[in-house]
Design a protein around this motif. Structure first.
Motif, PDB file in Angstrom:
ATOM      1  N   MET A 153       0.834  -1.201   0.000  1.00  0.00           N
ATOM      2  CA  MET A 153       0.000   0.000   0.000  1.00  0.00           C
ATOM      3  C   MET A 153       0.866   1.247   0.000  1.00  0.00           C
ATOM      4  O   MET A 153       0.589   2.224  -0.703  1.00  0.00           O
ATOM      5  CB  MET A 153      -0.945  -0.002   1.212  1.00  0.00           C
ATOM      6  CG  MET A 153      -2.036  -1.053   1.156  1.00  0.00           C
ATOM      7  SD  MET A 153      -3.274  -0.876   2.475  1.00  0.00           S
ATOM      8  CE  MET A 153      -2.268  -1.086   3.952  1.00  0.00           C
ATOM      9  N   ALA A 154       1.922   1.240   0.820  1.00  0.00           N
ATOM     10  CA  ALA A 154       2.799   2.407   0.902  1.00  0.00           C
ATOM     11  C   ALA A 154       3.500   2.673  -0.423  1.00  0.00           C
ATOM     12  O   ALA A 154       3.764   3.833  -0.768  1.00  0.00           O
ATOM     13  CB  ALA A 154       3.826   2.211   2.014  1.00  0.00           C
ATOM     14  N   ASP A 155       3.801   1.615  -1.184  1.00  0.00           N
ATOM     15  CA  ASP A 155       4.462   1.816  -2.477  1.00  0.00           C
ATOM     16  C   ASP A 155       3.589   2.658  -3.410  1.00  0.00           C
ATOM     17  O   ASP A 155       4.096   3.513  -4.141  1.00  0.00           O
ATOM     18  CB  ASP A 155       4.763   0.461  -3.128  1.00  0.00           C
ATOM     19  CG  ASP A 155       5.769  -0.353  -2.322  1.00  0.00           C
ATOM     20  OD1 ASP A 155       6.539   0.265  -1.552  1.00  0.00           O
ATOM     21  OD2 ASP A 155       5.774  -1.590  -2.450  1.00  0.00           O
ATOM     22  N   HIS A 156       2.286   2.406  -3.369  1.00  0.00           N
ATOM     23  CA  HIS A 156       1.364   3.145  -4.238  1.00  0.00           C
ATOM     24  C   HIS A 156       1.061   4.535  -3.671  1.00  0.00           C
ATOM     25  O   HIS A 156       0.851   5.482  -4.437  1.00  0.00           O
ATOM     26  CB  HIS A 156       0.074   2.360  -4.415  1.00  0.00           C
ATOM     27  CG  HIS A 156       0.261   1.011  -5.040  1.00  0.00           C
ATOM     28  ND1 HIS A 156       0.789   0.841  -6.299  1.00  0.00           N
ATOM     29  CD2 HIS A 156      -0.002  -0.237  -4.571  1.00  0.00           C
ATOM     30  CE1 HIS A 156       0.845  -0.455  -6.589  1.00  0.00           C
ATOM     31  NE2 HIS A 156       0.375  -1.127  -5.552  1.00  0.00           N
ATOM     32  N   ALA A 157       1.022   4.664  -2.342  1.00  0.00           N
ATOM     33  CA  ALA A 157       0.683   5.947  -1.722  1.00  0.00           C
ATOM     34  C   ALA A 157       1.899   6.871  -1.604  1.00  0.00           C
ATOM     35  O   ALA A 157       1.735   8.064  -1.296  1.00  0.00           O
ATOM     36  CB  ALA A 157       0.082   5.701  -0.336  1.00  0.00           C
ATOM     37  N   TRP A 158       3.070   6.365  -1.836  1.00  0.00           N
ATOM     38  CA  TRP A 158       4.312   7.113  -1.630  1.00  0.00           C
ATOM     39  C   TRP A 158       4.327   8.491  -2.298  1.00  0.00           C
ATOM     40  O   TRP A 158       4.775   9.477  -1.694  1.00  0.00           O
ATOM     41  CB  TRP A 158       5.487   6.281  -2.124  1.00  0.00           C
ATOM     42  CG  TRP A 158       6.821   6.659  -1.532  1.00  0.00           C
ATOM     43  CD1 TRP A 158       7.607   7.728  -1.884  1.00  0.00           C
ATOM     44  CD2 TRP A 158       7.521   5.978  -0.491  1.00  0.00           C
ATOM     45  NE1 TRP A 158       8.754   7.747  -1.132  1.00  0.00           N
ATOM     46  CE2 TRP A 158       8.725   6.676  -0.261  1.00  0.00           C
ATOM     47  CE3 TRP A 158       7.248   4.846   0.266  1.00  0.00           C
ATOM     48  CZ2 TRP A 158       9.660   6.287   0.694  1.00  0.00           C
ATOM     49  CZ3 TRP A 158       8.170   4.439   1.216  1.00  0.00           C
ATOM     50  CH2 TRP A 158       9.356   5.149   1.433  1.00  0.00           C
ATOM     51  N   ALA A 186      -8.836  -3.464  -4.266  1.00  0.00           N
ATOM     52  CA  ALA A 186      -8.935  -2.012  -4.442  1.00  0.00           C
ATOM     53  C   ALA A 186      -8.033  -1.565  -5.585  1.00  0.00           C
ATOM     54  O   ALA A 186      -7.004  -2.189  -5.854  1.00  0.00           O
ATOM     55  CB  ALA A 186      -8.547  -1.292  -3.148  1.00  0.00           C
ATOM     56  N   PRO A 187      -8.413  -0.486  -6.259  1.00  0.00           N
ATOM     57  CA  PRO A 187      -7.555   0.021  -7.338  1.00  0.00           C
ATOM     58  C   PRO A 187      -6.237   0.556  -6.798  1.00  0.00           C
ATOM     59  O   PRO A 187      -6.160   1.041  -5.668  1.00  0.00           O
ATOM     60  CB  PRO A 187      -8.405   1.153  -7.951  1.00  0.00           C
ATOM     61  CG  PRO A 187      -9.369   1.550  -6.877  1.00  0.00           C
ATOM     62  CD  PRO A 187      -9.651   0.300  -6.095  1.00  0.00           C
ATOM     63  N   GLU A 188      -5.211   0.476  -7.612  1.00  0.00           N
ATOM     64  CA  GLU A 188      -3.875   0.897  -7.184  1.00  0.00           C
ATOM     65  C   GLU A 188      -3.694   2.405  -7.383  1.00  0.00           C
ATOM     66  O   GLU A 188      -2.777   2.853  -8.057  1.00  0.00           O
ATOM     67  CB  GLU A 188      -2.817   0.103  -7.950  1.00  0.00           C
ATOM     68  CG  GLU A 188      -2.841  -1.382  -7.651  1.00  0.00           C
ATOM     69  CD  GLU A 188      -1.799  -2.153  -8.426  1.00  0.00           C
ATOM     70  OE1 GLU A 188      -1.137  -1.543  -9.316  1.00  0.00           O
ATOM     71  OE2 GLU A 188      -1.629  -3.358  -8.175  1.00  0.00           O
ATOM     72  N   LEU A 189      -4.594   3.153  -6.752  1.00  0.00           N
ATOM     73  CA  LEU A 189      -4.540   4.606  -6.812  1.00  0.00           C
ATOM     74  C   LEU A 189      -3.970   5.138  -5.503  1.00  0.00           C
ATOM     75  O   LEU A 189      -4.304   4.623  -4.428  1.00  0.00           O
ATOM     76  CB  LEU A 189      -5.939   5.185  -7.037  1.00  0.00           C
ATOM     77  CG  LEU A 189      -6.636   4.744  -8.339  1.00  0.00           C
ATOM     78  CD1 LEU A 189      -8.054   5.298  -8.391  1.00  0.00           C
ATOM     79  CD2 LEU A 189      -5.836   5.214  -9.552  1.00  0.00           C
ATOM     80  N   PRO A 190      -3.110   6.158  -5.552  1.00  0.00           N
ATOM     81  CA  PRO A 190      -2.453   6.631  -4.332  1.00  0.00           C
ATOM     82  C   PRO A 190      -3.414   6.941  -3.199  1.00  0.00           C
ATOM     83  O   PRO A 190      -3.182   6.534  -2.055  1.00  0.00           O
ATOM     84  CB  PRO A 190      -1.706   7.887  -4.814  1.00  0.00           C
ATOM     85  CG  PRO A 190      -1.423   7.628  -6.250  1.00  0.00           C
ATOM     86  CD  PRO A 190      -2.613   6.877  -6.751  1.00  0.00           C
ATOM     87  N   HIS A 191      -4.516   7.664  -3.479  1.00  0.00           N
ATOM     88  CA  HIS A 191      -5.419   8.053  -2.407  1.00  0.00           C
ATOM     89  C   HIS A 191      -6.144   6.839  -1.812  1.00  0.00           C
ATOM     90  O   HIS A 191      -6.351   6.758  -0.604  1.00  0.00           O
ATOM     91  CB  HIS A 191      -6.439   9.079  -2.915  1.00  0.00           C
ATOM     92  CG  HIS A 191      -5.842  10.422  -3.192  1.00  0.00           C
ATOM     93  ND1 HIS A 191      -5.228  10.727  -4.392  1.00  0.00           N
ATOM     94  CD2 HIS A 191      -5.741  11.542  -2.411  1.00  0.00           C
ATOM     95  CE1 HIS A 191      -4.788  11.978  -4.346  1.00  0.00           C
ATOM     96  NE2 HIS A 191      -5.079  12.492  -3.167  1.00  0.00           N
ATOM     97  N   ILE A 192      -6.504   5.911  -2.655  1.00  0.00           N
ATOM     98  CA  ILE A 192      -7.177   4.698  -2.166  1.00  0.00           C
ATOM     99  C   ILE A 192      -6.230   3.878  -1.305  1.00  0.00           C
ATOM    100  O   ILE A 192      -6.605   3.387  -0.233  1.00  0.00           O
ATOM    101  CB  ILE A 192      -7.695   3.854  -3.346  1.00  0.00           C
ATOM    102  CG1 ILE A 192      -8.733   4.636  -4.158  1.00  0.00           C
ATOM    103  CG2 ILE A 192      -8.290   2.544  -2.832  1.00  0.00           C
ATOM    104  CD1 ILE A 192      -9.979   5.018  -3.371  1.00  0.00           C
TER     105      ILE A 192
END
Length: 383
Positions: free
Chosen positions: A43-48, A324-330
């Motif tokens: 999750m952190a990789d996508h939200a980074w 869940a979609p790999e979108l930063p906010h999600i």
């Protein structure tokens, strides 16, 4: 070695618990949870991209929060085992056994949860944070807190710290017992702080500078010993000259070691020890206000949160990866869900596992031996 920590084992936290210790444990426990969320992803990789500096700090420097637990562990061990810093412990193996019964049973239950979490997460994602099903020997090594010593992969991030806390407590017990063999407490009043000071110095200049020692207590004894010395130096009934000597044992080797080889972890441990020395014994008759009650709750459940947060975060990571979609906010929302779920799961684990298990083993006829030993030596005079 993964950075996580907890010496946040419940110590009868209540309305008269030490305020600063509550705050330090509560904050440090949150940093450890957030560190693992940021470090292990995905999750952190996508939200980074949303906050790269924050995530970089959480994934790296936030692990230094482990020093808070190390120093507090030494502080409370000195309070429990030798409140006046006097030599002697009648039954060290019995004291060590009680520590094992406090740490290990909840830890073993949490490792079962970790195995289940890895199974669930493995069905939803492929990631190197997922542990393979353990062998009987691997799980047995965890049961006796020797997984790292015996070379087995840990089943959960931070499992190493429970083993290190047990080693450190056992080392302190043995130092007290050994000091009691040297003679009468009234004639050898300085032997315990001296032994701890020697241990702190050896750790600072040798063991803590060699990562090959990081599965053994001497690597961490600098921080743990600083906490013990802080307890003895903070005694308001102690003679001023004695306080000055204890302060010297804290300040001199630490500052020299930092000058020779600066380590942030040691600087943080020194700062925490100084805070505990100045304010660690403060405890008002009754804590009031929502923030104080929150700090108490987070401190009281911190060991349980430490034990279960990684399995919980692993499952949340897997769920958001799979569904869940790999979108930063999600994915950032997923991290918040992992954090809050860890706190809720930790509170439930405390209520339904840690407390009941603690009550079972507290029925030992020797449960109050540490208090009795402390009472026996307290009349021998202070440093």
């Amino acid at each position: 070695m993964s950075a996580a920590g907890a010496v946040p084992v419940s110590n009868g936290v209540g309305d008269k618990q030490y305020v600063l210790i509550n705050v330090l444990k509560a904050v440090a426990a949150q940093l450890i949870v957030l560190h693992h969320l940021a470090f292990y992803g995905p999750m952190a990789d996508h939200a980074w991209p949303l906050a790269p500096d924050l995530f970089s700090w959480l994934a790296g420097d936030a692990r230094i929060a482990v020093q808070v637990f190390l120093v507090i562990g030494g502080f409370l061990a000195a309070k429990s085992l030798s409140p006046h810093g006097l030599p002697g412990l009648d039954h060290p193996l019995r004291a060590i056994g009680r520590r094992y019964l406090k740490l290990a049973p909840p830890f073993i239950v949490a490792m079962l949860f970790a195995v289940l979490a890895s199974y669930i997460a493995g069905a939803w994602m492929d990631h190197d944070s997922i542990s393979a099903p353990p062998s009987l020997l691997q799980f047995g090594a965890h049961m006796v807190l020797l997984q790292d010593v015996l070379g087995y992969e840990a089943l959960s991030a931070g499992a190493w710290y429970v083993a290190i806390d047990f080693q450190l407590y056992g080392l302190m017990c043995l130092l007290l017992w050994l000091s009691g063999r040297l003679g009468q407490a009234s004639k050898w009043r300085w032997v315990v702080p001296a032994l701890v000071g020697v241990g702190v110095t050896a750790s600072l200049f040798f063991f803590n500078r060699d990562s090959d020692w990081d599965i053994w207590a001497p690597y961490f004894f600098a921080s743990y010993g600083l906490g013990a010395l802080a307890w003895w130096a903070s005694d308001p009934k102690r003679q001023p000259v004695a306080i000055m000597v204890l302060l010297l044992l804290i300040v001199a080797p630490t500052q020299l070691a930092l000058a020779v080889d600066f380590r942030v972890r040691i600087a943080v441990a020194f700062a925490v020890a100084c805070l505990l020395l100045l304010l660690g014994r403060e405890r008002p008759a009754l804590l009031t206000g929502h923030i104080s009650r929150l700090m108490q709750l987070l401190a009281r459940t911190s060991y349980s949160v430490f034990l279960v947060h990684f399995p919980v975060c692993l499952v949340v990571n897997a769920a958001f990866t799979r569904f869940a979609p790999e979108l930063p906010h999600i994915q950032f929302i997923g991290m918040v869900v992992g954090w809050t779920s860890s706190l809720i799961a930790g509170a439930a684990f405390y209520r339904w596992v840690e407390v009941p298990i603690g009550h079972v083993f507290a029925q030992s006829p020797h449960a109050d031996e540490e208090k009795i030993t402390a009472a026996k030596v307290s009349g021998a005079g202070q440093l």
